[in-house]
Design an enzyme around this catalytic site. Structure first.
Site, PDB file in Angstrom:
ATOM      1  N   ASP A  12     -67.057  36.065 -74.709  1.00  0.00           N
ATOM      2  CA  ASP A  12     -68.380  36.629 -74.453  1.00  0.00           C
ATOM      3  C   ASP A  12     -69.380  35.809 -75.269  1.00  0.00           C
ATOM      4  O   ASP A  12     -68.996  35.058 -76.167  1.00  0.00           O
ATOM      5  CB  ASP A  12     -68.419  38.104 -74.893  1.00  0.00           C
ATOM      6  CG  ASP A  12     -69.800  38.727 -74.698  1.00  0.00           C
ATOM      7  OD1 ASP A  12     -70.411  38.474 -73.645  1.00  0.00           O
ATOM      8  OD2 ASP A  12     -70.280  39.441 -75.592  1.00  0.00           O
ATOM      9  N   SER A  13     -70.649  36.021 -74.974  1.00  0.00           N
ATOM     10  CA  SER A  13     -71.696  35.330 -75.730  1.00  0.00           C
ATOM     11  C   SER A  13     -71.728  35.788 -77.183  1.00  0.00           C
ATOM     12  O   SER A  13     -72.223  35.088 -78.051  1.00  0.00           O
ATOM     13  CB  SER A  13     -73.054  35.610 -75.083  1.00  0.00           C
ATOM     14  OG  SER A  13     -73.263  37.004 -74.997  1.00  0.00           O
ATOM     15  N   TYR A  44     -76.983  34.672 -74.352  1.00  0.00           N
ATOM     16  CA  TYR A  44     -76.906  33.832 -73.154  1.00  0.00           C
ATOM     17  C   TYR A  44     -77.924  34.330 -72.110  1.00  0.00           C
ATOM     18  O   TYR A  44     -78.332  33.599 -71.238  1.00  0.00           O
ATOM     19  CB  TYR A  44     -75.511  33.906 -72.525  1.00  0.00           C
ATOM     20  CG  TYR A  44     -74.409  33.123 -73.207  1.00  0.00           C
ATOM     21  CD1 TYR A  44     -74.590  32.507 -74.445  1.00  0.00           C
ATOM     22  CD2 TYR A  44     -73.164  32.999 -72.595  1.00  0.00           C
ATOM     23  CE1 TYR A  44     -73.554  31.805 -75.055  1.00  0.00           C
ATOM     24  CE2 TYR A  44     -72.128  32.291 -73.182  1.00  0.00           C
ATOM     25  CZ  TYR A  44     -72.321  31.703 -74.414  1.00  0.00           C
ATOM     26  OH  TYR A  44     -71.294  31.005 -75.008  1.00  0.00           O
ATOM     27  N   GLY A  45     -78.273  35.616 -72.232  1.00  0.00           N
ATOM     28  CA  GLY A  45     -79.065  36.270 -71.190  1.00  0.00           C
ATOM     29  C   GLY A  45     -80.474  35.733 -71.012  1.00  0.00           C
ATOM     30  O   GLY A  45     -81.119  35.976 -70.000  1.00  0.00           O
ATOM     31  N   CYS A  75     -68.592  38.451 -70.071  1.00  0.00           N
ATOM     32  CA  CYS A  75     -70.046  38.359 -70.243  1.00  0.00           C
ATOM     33  C   CYS A  75     -70.621  38.289 -68.836  1.00  0.00           C
ATOM     34  O   CYS A  75     -70.221  37.427 -68.041  1.00  0.00           O
ATOM     35  CB  CYS A  75     -70.375  37.095 -71.031  1.00  0.00           C
ATOM     36  SG  CYS A  75     -72.144  36.739 -71.135  1.00  0.00           S
ATOM     37  N   ASN A  76     -71.528  39.176 -68.547  1.00  0.00           N
ATOM     38  CA  ASN A  76     -72.107  39.198 -67.197  1.00  0.00           C
ATOM     39  C   ASN A  76     -72.906  37.936 -66.913  1.00  0.00           C
ATOM     40  O   ASN A  76     -72.853  37.397 -65.811  1.00  0.00           O
ATOM     41  CB  ASN A  76     -73.008  40.418 -67.032  1.00  0.00           C
ATOM     42  CG  ASN A  76     -72.210  41.695 -66.878  1.00  0.00           C
ATOM     43  OD1 ASN A  76     -71.992  42.155 -65.776  1.00  0.00           O
ATOM     44  ND2 ASN A  76     -71.737  42.248 -67.971  1.00  0.00           N
ATOM     45  N   THR A  77     -73.660  37.464 -67.915  1.00  0.00           N
ATOM     46  CA  THR A  77     -74.499  36.287 -67.689  1.00  0.00           C
ATOM     47  C   THR A  77     -73.620  35.065 -67.420  1.00  0.00           C
ATOM     48  O   THR A  77     -73.879  34.296 -66.487  1.00  0.00           O
ATOM     49  CB  THR A  77     -75.408  36.045 -68.914  1.00  0.00           C
ATOM     50  OG1 THR A  77     -76.010  37.294 -69.306  1.00  0.00           O
ATOM     51  CG2 THR A  77     -76.478  35.047 -68.603  1.00  0.00           C
ATOM     52  N   GLU A 154     -77.658  46.332 -80.423  1.00  0.00           N
ATOM     53  CA  GLU A 154     -77.274  45.571 -81.615  1.00  0.00           C
ATOM     54  C   GLU A 154     -77.805  46.233 -82.885  1.00  0.00           C
ATOM     55  O   GLU A 154     -77.184  46.158 -83.941  1.00  0.00           O
ATOM     56  CB  GLU A 154     -77.760  44.118 -81.489  1.00  0.00           C
ATOM     57  CG  GLU A 154     -76.917  43.368 -80.471  1.00  0.00           C
ATOM     58  CD  GLU A 154     -77.348  41.940 -80.220  1.00  0.00           C
ATOM     59  OE1 GLU A 154     -78.407  41.528 -80.711  1.00  0.00           O
ATOM     60  OE2 GLU A 154     -76.596  41.242 -79.516  1.00  0.00           O
ATOM     61  N   CYS A 186     -74.073  44.467 -67.936  1.00  0.00           N
ATOM     62  CA  CYS A 186     -74.192  43.779 -69.227  1.00  0.00           C
ATOM     63  C   CYS A 186     -73.200  44.423 -70.189  1.00  0.00           C
ATOM     64  O   CYS A 186     -73.050  45.650 -70.202  1.00  0.00           O
ATOM     65  CB  CYS A 186     -75.615  43.918 -69.765  1.00  0.00           C
ATOM     66  SG  CYS A 186     -75.834  43.193 -71.397  1.00  0.00           S
ATOM     67  N   THR A 187     -72.550  43.583 -71.007  1.00  0.00           N
ATOM     68  CA  THR A 187     -71.500  44.080 -71.902  1.00  0.00           C
ATOM     69  C   THR A 187     -71.993  45.137 -72.892  1.00  0.00           C
ATOM     70  O   THR A 187     -71.216  45.948 -73.365  1.00  0.00           O
ATOM     71  CB  THR A 187     -70.935  42.915 -72.733  1.00  0.00           C
ATOM     72  OG1 THR A 187     -72.031  42.172 -73.266  1.00  0.00           O
ATOM     73  CG2 THR A 187     -70.065  42.020 -71.900  1.00  0.00           C
ATOM     74  N   HIS A 188     -73.283  45.088 -73.238  1.00  0.00           N
ATOM     75  CA  HIS A 188     -73.803  46.023 -74.234  1.00  0.00           C
ATOM     76  C   HIS A 188     -74.083  47.407 -73.654  1.00  0.00           C
ATOM     77  O   HIS A 188     -74.140  48.391 -74.387  1.00  0.00           O
ATOM     78  CB  HIS A 188     -75.110  45.508 -74.829  1.00  0.00           C
ATOM     79  CG  HIS A 188     -74.963  44.326 -75.732  1.00  0.00           C
ATOM     80  ND1 HIS A 188     -74.398  43.139 -75.325  1.00  0.00           N
ATOM     81  CD2 HIS A 188     -75.307  44.146 -77.026  1.00  0.00           C
ATOM     82  CE1 HIS A 188     -74.421  42.288 -76.330  1.00  0.00           C
ATOM     83  NE2 HIS A 188     -74.965  42.868 -77.375  1.00  0.00           N
TER      84      HIS A 188
HETATM   85  N1  DGL Z   1     -72.974  39.360 -73.060  1.00  0.00           N
HETATM   86  C1  DGL Z   1     -74.235  39.306 -72.349  1.00  0.00           C
HETATM   87  C2  DGL Z   1     -74.047  39.847 -70.924  1.00  0.00           C
HETATM   88  O1  DGL Z   1     -73.158  40.628 -70.650  1.00  0.00           O
HETATM   89  C3  DGL Z   1     -75.330  40.086 -73.064  1.00  0.00           C
HETATM   90  C4  DGL Z   1     -75.814  39.451 -74.336  1.00  0.00           C
HETATM   91  C5  DGL Z   1     -76.462  38.099 -74.129  1.00  0.00           C
HETATM   92  O2  DGL Z   1     -77.597  38.015 -73.626  1.00  0.00           O
HETATM   93  O3  DGL Z   1     -75.819  37.114 -74.447  1.00  0.00           O
HETATM   94  O4  DGL Z   1     -74.798  39.483 -70.058  1.00  0.00           O
END
Ligand code: DGL
Length: 273
Positions: A12-13, A44-45, A75-77, A154, A186-188
Site C-alpha cells: 500500500d502507499s 499516492y492519492g 491501495c485503491n489508487t 490518520e 480507499c484503504t482508510h
Molecule cells: N492507500 C490509498 C488508497 O487506498 C490512500 C492513501 C493515499 O492517498 O496514498 O487509495
C-alpha cells in the site's frame, strides 16, 4: 519453498493497507503475509498515473524478492493506475481492490443508484465508474473524491465534529442521489464506516474493499492450489520505507492490534546494491 508454503505479498502507499492485511489474516490465518507500506512516498492519492505506476512497480519488485506466491495491491489508487501493468508484467497472480469491490457492489445493490468514494486519483482514473457502467445505467453512478478523509483517519478523528462536517460536505451528492450501495474505494475509509453510516442512513450498504478483496484472494489461492493449510498461525512481517512518528498508534488503528516489529527499507538503495 513449495508453491503453497510461500508468503503472500501486500503493498500500500502507507499504513492504510493494514485494513486489508487484517482482513486477509482473519480469513486466511495460516498464510504468511508480508506487508510493504511506502510511507516515505505516501500519499499516492494526490499523484498522477505515471508516478503512481512507477512507485507500484518498485513496491512489487521488493515483494517479489521475498519469493511471494501472490501479490495484493492493497491501495485503491495503485490498483486504479497500475494493476493492469503489474498483472501483465509479474510472474505471480496479482489482485487489486477494485474488481472485488465492484463485484460486491453488484451483489448488494437493490436497483437504486451506486456511489463510490476514494482519493482524487482513484476517482479521476474513472476505473470504478467504468466497471459499474458495465452493468449499471451511467445516470445511476455517483462518484466523489473525499481527499480530507485520509487525513482525518490518520489523525484518529474517527468520531469527531470535523469528520461529521467532512461527511456532510463530501457525501451530500450521494445522499441526494439516493444511492443504495456505497463503495468505500480507499484503504482508510473502513475506519470511517460508523460516521459514513450515520450520515448516509442505515439502509445504505457500505462496501468495504478490504473484505471483498480478502474473499477474492481465498478464491484465487483455491483455484491455483496455493492455499497453505494446517501449518499453524502464519507469520506477519512488516516493512516500511519510512518510520512515521505516528506509526505505532496509526498502525494499531488499522490493524486492530500492536505491530511488534517493523523493518525500514530504502527501495532505491536496495535496488542499487
Ligand atoms: N492507500 C490509498 C488508497 O487506498 C490512500 C492513501 C493515499 O492517498 O496514498 O487509495
Amino acid at each position: 519453498m513449495s508453491g503453497a508454503a510461500r508468503p503472500i505479498g501486500i503493498f500500500d502507499s502507507g499504513l492504510g493497507g493494514l485494513t486489508v492485511l487484517r482482513e486477509l489474516h482473519r480469513q486466511l490465518p495460516a498464510e504468511d503475509l508480508i506487508y510493504f507500506g511506502d510511507t516515505a512516498r505516501v500519499p499516492y492519492g494526490t499523484k498522477g498515473a505515471r508516478t503512481v505506476t512507477a512507485f507500484a512497480r518498485q513496491d512489487a519488485r521488493f515483494l517479489l524478492r521475498q519469493d511471494i506466491k501472490l501479490l495484493v495491491v492493497a491501495c485503491n489508487t495503485a490498483s486504479a493506475f497500475a494493476l493492469d501493468d503489474l498483472a501483465r508484467e509479474l510472474p505471480v497472480p496479482v489482485l487489486g481492490v477494485i474488481e472485488p469491490g465492484l463485484a460486491a457492489a453488484r451483489r448488494s445493490t437493490r436497483g437504486g443508484a451506486v456511489g463510490v468514494i476514494g482519493t482524487r486519483g482513484t476517482i479521476t482514473s474513472g476505473r470504478y465508474q467504468a466497471g459499474l457502467a458495465g452493468w449499471l445505467d451511467p445516470a445511476r453512478i455517483v462518484a466523489n473524491p473525499c481527499p480530507l478523509f485520509v487525513s482525518l483517519v490518520e489523525e484518529g478523528l474517527l468520531d469527531h465534529a470535523l469528520t461529521e462536517l467532512a461527511c456532510a460536505e463530501y457525501l451530500a451528492p450521494l445522499r441526494e442521489a439516493a444511492v443504495d450501495t456505497l463503495i468505500l474505494g480507499c484503504t482508510h475509509y473502513p475506519l470511517l464506516k460508523p460516521a459514513i453510516a450515520r450520515y448516509m442512513g442505515p439502509e445504505v450498504v457500505l462496501v468495504d474493499s478490504a473484505e471483498a478483496l480478502a474473499s477474492a484472494v481465498v478464491a484465487e489461492l483455491d483455484r491455483g492450489g496455493l492455499r497453505r493449510e494446517g501449518a499453524g498461525e502464519g507469520r506477519l512481517a512488516y516493512y516500511l520505507s519510512d518510520l512515521p512518528w505516528t506509526f505505532r498508534t496509526e498502525g494499531e488503528r488499522y490493524l486492530g492490534k500492536p505491530i511488534d516489529h517493523v523493518e525500514t527499507v530504502n527501495l532505491d538503495e536496495l535496488e542499487a546494491s
